[in-house]
Design an enzyme around this catalytic site. Structure first.
Site, mmCIF file in Angstrom:
data_model
loop_
_atom_site.group_PDB
_atom_site.id
_atom_site.type_symbol
_atom_site.label_atom_id
_atom_site.label_comp_id
_atom_site.label_asym_id
_atom_site.label_seq_id
_atom_site.Cartn_x
_atom_site.Cartn_y
_atom_site.Cartn_z
ATOM 1 N N SER A 179 33.934 34.210 48.324
ATOM 2 C CA SER A 179 34.656 32.934 48.405
ATOM 3 C C SER A 179 33.803 31.991 49.245
ATOM 4 O O SER A 179 32.939 32.455 50.000
ATOM 5 C CB SER A 179 35.999 33.168 49.104
ATOM 6 O OG SER A 179 36.572 31.964 49.526
ATOM 7 N N TYR A 192 41.058 36.514 56.091
ATOM 8 C CA TYR A 192 40.519 36.346 54.734
ATOM 9 C C TYR A 192 39.014 36.102 54.807
ATOM 10 O O TYR A 192 38.223 36.744 54.112
ATOM 11 C CB TYR A 192 41.228 35.179 54.054
ATOM 12 C CG TYR A 192 40.780 34.927 52.626
ATOM 13 C CD1 TYR A 192 41.110 35.818 51.608
ATOM 14 C CD2 TYR A 192 40.037 33.801 52.296
ATOM 15 C CE1 TYR A 192 40.700 35.590 50.300
ATOM 16 C CE2 TYR A 192 39.625 33.565 50.994
ATOM 17 C CZ TYR A 192 39.963 34.459 49.999
ATOM 18 O OH TYR A 192 39.552 34.233 48.696
HETATM 19 N N1 LIG Z 1 41.867 31.173 43.683
HETATM 20 C C1 LIG Z 1 40.991 30.737 44.558
HETATM 21 O O1 LIG Z 1 41.039 29.574 45.010
HETATM 22 C C2 LIG Z 1 39.879 31.662 45.019
HETATM 23 C C3 LIG Z 1 38.817 31.110 45.744
HETATM 24 C C4 LIG Z 1 37.804 31.940 46.189
HETATM 25 C C5 LIG Z 1 37.822 33.294 45.895
HETATM 26 N N2 LIG Z 1 38.865 33.815 45.184
HETATM 27 C C6 LIG Z 1 38.874 35.265 44.939
HETATM 28 O O2 LIG Z 1 39.048 35.532 43.563
HETATM 29 C C7 LIG Z 1 39.658 36.809 43.398
HETATM 30 C C8 LIG Z 1 40.787 36.716 42.383
HETATM 31 O O3 LIG Z 1 41.842 35.937 42.931
HETATM 32 P P1 LIG Z 1 42.724 34.938 42.063
HETATM 33 O O4 LIG Z 1 42.554 33.599 42.645
HETATM 34 O O5 LIG Z 1 42.503 35.129 40.626
HETATM 35 O O6 LIG Z 1 44.194 35.417 42.532
HETATM 36 P P2 LIG Z 1 45.395 36.111 41.758
HETATM 37 O O7 LIG Z 1 45.749 35.378 40.527
HETATM 38 O O8 LIG Z 1 46.461 36.315 42.793
HETATM 39 O O9 LIG Z 1 44.777 37.536 41.341
HETATM 40 C C9 LIG Z 1 44.575 38.543 42.283
HETATM 41 C C10 LIG Z 1 44.418 39.853 41.517
HETATM 42 O O10 LIG Z 1 44.138 40.895 42.460
HETATM 43 C C11 LIG Z 1 44.999 41.980 42.155
HETATM 44 N N3 LIG Z 1 45.242 42.777 43.360
HETATM 45 C C12 LIG Z 1 45.741 42.375 44.555
HETATM 46 N N4 LIG Z 1 45.843 43.421 45.390
HETATM 47 C C13 LIG Z 1 45.398 44.511 44.707
HETATM 48 C C14 LIG Z 1 45.271 45.880 45.018
HETATM 49 N N5 LIG Z 1 45.611 46.377 46.217
HETATM 50 N N6 LIG Z 1 44.774 46.719 44.069
HETATM 51 C C15 LIG Z 1 44.431 46.252 42.852
HETATM 52 N N7 LIG Z 1 44.524 44.973 42.492
HETATM 53 C C16 LIG Z 1 45.016 44.106 43.415
HETATM 54 C C17 LIG Z 1 46.260 41.353 41.596
HETATM 55 O O11 LIG Z 1 46.932 42.266 40.728
HETATM 56 P P3 LIG Z 1 48.216 43.142 41.088
HETATM 57 O O12 LIG Z 1 49.111 42.323 41.955
HETATM 58 O O13 LIG Z 1 48.791 43.433 39.734
HETATM 59 O O14 LIG Z 1 47.688 44.364 41.747
HETATM 60 C C18 LIG Z 1 45.671 40.230 40.763
HETATM 61 O O15 LIG Z 1 45.293 40.700 39.493
HETATM 62 C C19 LIG Z 1 40.113 37.256 44.799
HETATM 63 O O16 LIG Z 1 39.193 38.195 45.316
HETATM 64 C C20 LIG Z 1 40.049 35.969 45.612
HETATM 65 O O17 LIG Z 1 39.832 36.210 46.969
HETATM 66 C C21 LIG Z 1 39.891 33.032 44.737
#
Ligand SMILES: NC(=O)c1ccc[n+]([C@@H]2O[C@H](COP(=O)([O-])OP(=O)(O)OC[C@H]3O[C@@H](n4cnc5c(N)ncnc54)[C@H](OP(=O)(O)O)[C@@H]3O)[C@@H](O)[C@H]2O)c1
Length: 301
Positions: A179, A192
């Site tokens: 991130s 985070y």
């Molecule tokens: N959105 C942003 O602005 C942003 C910015 C920078 C980086 N990121 C990174 O991108 C990645 C994806 O995030 P997203 O934004 O797409 O959020 P999201 O829609 O909330 O997706 C998060 C995913 O992680 C899974 N997850 C959470 N805890 C888990 C666990 N203990 N075991 C297995 N799976 C787990 C969730 O599935 P389940 O709940 O079904 O397990 C879900 O599929 C993350 O690493 C986040 O830090 C996001």
């Protein structure tokens, strides 16, 4: 000390055209070693595939004809994503309910992958959770520990067990979602940010470990992406984020897909993100100011 730092900066500035060319040549040589790599007929394992960026990336790889392994905790959501992957043209789809913090779950995930495909071409480490409160407002350290457990140890756990399978495939890939918070610390995100810095440190060191092996590591540094991550934030949620101008998960997935195919070393998303990355090494005061301004703007809602 400050004078010598400024003199070094001055020397680097004078040499910058030469350094730029050397950097370009080194990048091209490394990317050439990672090619050719075409997504069709490849086996791609995506953690956190039940929503957001992971879900969109599963669709992108499916559309390109890959076999996709979808891992996350919510089986019903994974089944929904799997159905769409099949419609989009995935060669094969495997759903494995997995909590990345559980070693038994991860062993099962890799066992099922091996049984079905016998190899793994690409591991996408994307599962993650976030937080949204200041460190001094926490009642205990549960949120900080959980963030390290999921965002950092979750990646290490899956990588450890998947590595033997990745070694069986030529020019295999590890793609990991850090991130912008993994490049520079901003408010309300201590735990985070720490977990995402840890991800960066681990995969840069792993790249060094695997330097002579045919495994290529891509680190992604997304800025704000519209997903459900801010709804599932751990701990208290004292504010709503202003996501105006944030990237869609489809756009983020498209960039990640291209970086994976090209074997790109790292991708920093958004113009401001790139500027912060550039400034933090040489102009840390300016980088800190920029991060502060960007974060405050998002917090205003
Ligand atoms: N959105 C942003 O602005 C942003 C910015 C920078 C980086 N990121 C990174 O991108 C990645 C994806 O995030 P997203 O934004 O797409 O959020 P999201 O829609 O909330 O997706 C998060 C995913 O992680 C899974 N997850 C959470 N805890 C888990 C666990 N203990 N075991 C297995 N799976 C787990 C969730 O599935 P389940 O709940 O079904 O397990 C879900 O599929 C993350 O690493 C986040 O830090 C996001």
């Amino acid at each position: 000390m400050a004078v010598s730092t400024d003199l070094s900066l001055f020397a680097v500035t004078l040499l910058s055209p030469i350094l730029c060319i050397a950097n370009f040549v080194a990048r091209k040589a490394r990317e050439a070693a990672a090619k050719p790599w075409r997504p069709e007929d490849k086996v791609i394992l995506i953690t956190g595939a039940s929503s957001g960026i992971g879900e969109s990336l599963a669709y992108t790889f499916s559309h390109a004809g890959s076999s996709v392994i979808l891992a996350a905790r919510r089986k019903d959501e994974l089944d929904r994503v799997a159905e769409r992957c099949t419609e989009l043209g995935a060669k094969d789809v495997l759903v494995v309910t997995t909590d990345v913090t559980s070693e038994a779950d991860v062993e099962n995930l890799i066992k099922k992958t091996e049984e079905r495909y016998g190899k793994l071409d690409c591991l996408v480490l994307n599962a993650g959770v976030s937080m949204g409160q200041t460190f001094d407002s926490l009642q205990n350290l549960d949120v900080i520990k959980r963030l390290m457990d999921v965002n950092y140890m979750g990646c290490v756990n899956v990588t450890f067990h998947a590595l033997p399978l990745l070694k069986r495939a030529p020019k295999s890939r590890i793609v990991v979602n850090s991130s912008l918070a993994g490049i520079a610390g901003g408010p309300y995100r201590t735990g985070y940010s720490a977990s995402k810095f840890a991800v960066r440190g681990f995969y840069e060191a792993l790249r060094a470990d695997l330097w002579d092996q045919d495994i290529h590591i891509t680190i992604i540094y997304p800025g704000a992406v519209v997903t459900s991550i801010n709804k599932t934030r751990l701990g208290d949620r004292p504010f709503d984020l202003n996501m105006r101008g944030a990237m869609t998960s489809e756009e983020c997935a498209r960039i990640m897909f291209e970086a994976t195919c090209n074997g790109t070393k790292e991708v920093v998303l958004t113009g401001k993100g790139k500027l912060i990355r550039l400034l933090e090494a040489s102009f840390p005061e300016l980088a800190a100011l920029l991060i502060h301004k960007v974060s405050r703007k998002m917090l205003k809602g």
